[in-house]
Scaffold this active site. Sequence first.
Site, mmCIF file in Angstrom:
data_model
loop_
_atom_site.group_PDB
_atom_site.id
_atom_site.type_symbol
_atom_site.label_atom_id
_atom_site.label_comp_id
_atom_site.label_asym_id
_atom_site.label_seq_id
_atom_site.Cartn_x
_atom_site.Cartn_y
_atom_site.Cartn_z
ATOM 1 N N ASN A 27 75.671 -100.381 -71.862
ATOM 2 C CA ASN A 27 76.350 -101.180 -72.879
ATOM 3 C C ASN A 27 75.732 -102.575 -72.877
ATOM 4 O O ASN A 27 76.011 -103.367 -71.986
ATOM 5 C CB ASN A 27 77.848 -101.239 -72.539
ATOM 6 C CG ASN A 27 78.601 -102.180 -73.448
ATOM 7 O OD1 ASN A 27 78.128 -102.557 -74.517
ATOM 8 N ND2 ASN A 27 79.797 -102.588 -73.020
ATOM 9 N N GLU B 291 86.742 -105.535 -73.306
ATOM 10 C CA GLU B 291 86.521 -106.813 -74.007
ATOM 11 C C GLU B 291 87.109 -106.769 -75.410
ATOM 12 O O GLU B 291 87.595 -107.777 -75.925
ATOM 13 C CB GLU B 291 85.015 -107.130 -74.012
ATOM 14 C CG GLU B 291 84.558 -107.589 -72.636
ATOM 15 C CD GLU B 291 83.140 -107.218 -72.274
ATOM 16 O OE1 GLU B 291 82.334 -106.902 -73.170
ATOM 17 O OE2 GLU B 291 82.829 -107.238 -71.064
ATOM 18 N N GLU C 273 87.077 -98.015 -66.541
ATOM 19 C CA GLU C 273 86.535 -99.338 -66.252
ATOM 20 C C GLU C 273 87.675 -100.291 -65.884
ATOM 21 O O GLU C 273 88.318 -100.865 -66.781
ATOM 22 C CB GLU C 273 85.795 -99.885 -67.466
ATOM 23 C CG GLU C 273 84.636 -99.027 -67.913
ATOM 24 C CD GLU C 273 83.595 -99.838 -68.670
ATOM 25 O OE1 GLU C 273 82.442 -99.810 -68.257
ATOM 26 O OE2 GLU C 273 83.961 -100.503 -69.643
ATOM 27 N N GLY D 264 81.814 -107.025 -65.020
ATOM 28 C CA GLY D 264 81.067 -108.281 -65.047
ATOM 29 C C GLY D 264 81.429 -109.255 -63.943
ATOM 30 O O GLY D 264 81.090 -110.441 -64.018
ATOM 31 N N SER E 202 80.550 -103.354 -62.793
ATOM 32 C CA SER E 202 79.601 -103.904 -61.813
ATOM 33 C C SER E 202 78.819 -102.822 -61.067
ATOM 34 O O SER E 202 78.623 -102.920 -59.853
ATOM 35 C CB SER E 202 80.323 -104.842 -60.838
ATOM 36 O OG SER E 202 80.900 -105.927 -61.536
HETATM 37 C C1 PEP Z 1 80.782 -102.810 -69.269
HETATM 38 O O1 PEP Z 1 80.577 -103.724 -70.037
HETATM 39 O O2 PEP Z 1 81.183 -101.722 -69.712
HETATM 40 C C2 PEP Z 1 80.534 -102.999 -67.843
HETATM 41 C C3 PEP Z 1 80.885 -102.061 -67.012
HETATM 42 O O3 PEP Z 1 79.938 -104.185 -67.470
HETATM 43 P P1 PEP Z 1 79.331 -104.537 -66.028
HETATM 44 O O4 PEP Z 1 78.485 -103.370 -65.601
HETATM 45 O O5 PEP Z 1 78.510 -105.767 -66.248
HETATM 46 O O6 PEP Z 1 80.463 -104.749 -65.096
#
Ligand code: PEP
Length: 255
Positions: free
Chosen positions: A11, A98, A169, A175, A211
């Site tokens: 993503n 988000e 998630e 992030g 992450s």
């Molecule tokens: C995401 O945006 O779906 C995500 C998991 O971001 P990150 O890997 O940066 O935590």
Amino acid sequence: MTVTTPLVAGNWKMNTTVEEGVKLAEAVRLGTEGLKGVEVAVLPPFTHLRPVYDEIGHSHVQLGAQDVFWETKGAFTGEVSPLMLAGWCEHALVGHSERRHILGETDREVGRKLAAALAAGLHGILAVGELEEERFAGEWVTVIDRQLHSALEFLPQPPTPGQYVIAYEPCWAIGTGRTATPEQAHEVCAHIKAWLTERTGAAPRVLYGGSVTPDNAASLFAETAIDGALVGGASLRAEQFTAIVTAAAPGARVG
Ligand code: PEP
């Protein structure tokens, strides 16, 4: 697309120029070429979808949108219809945290988006996950169940496992560099599979996101309930993303 092969999707969020995005897609294509037993997808910004499509062509790299609207056409300025994507763009991500928490998208809106995406023949990537305070309060089960329930509510019939995947998630891990432990991620992914099996007759693949890096990917993928990853930050670096895809592939590189 099969329902047992792991899927790793990148993503890109609101990052890269069109030119950078095309280069990134090319590097992902080259870096993951020849890997067996894993599916790889990139989710660029809307403006990049067509140029990235032209770059990855009919290669092994799949293409997805980061969002989609619930109506198919009409006076909805700025929105993108699932019919505009169908036929050349495989995946549509809906319900990313988000969009839920920065842009105020509701469970109901996410459900309508998933229904519209599947109706257009797109493969849905439904993101669910609890806030940090919800986890501390021991409420993750309630939150995940509510999000799953609303997402299925608008579907005319139970989805088949080939039509969608769930991306678990936890918001506190996105992030932040604070990845869920493999045990925490497994527990929720297993719960999601059991919940969906009970309500729809079968579970789709469940990805973990939050992450994920080349350093922690293998330990997450070792968990039996985790069928791949939705990767944000690390998907912007082709070598990191390639390493994560490689960690999800059961076999060695061919050729
Ligand atoms: C995401 O945006 O779906 C995500 C998991 O971001 P990150 O890997 O940066 O935590």
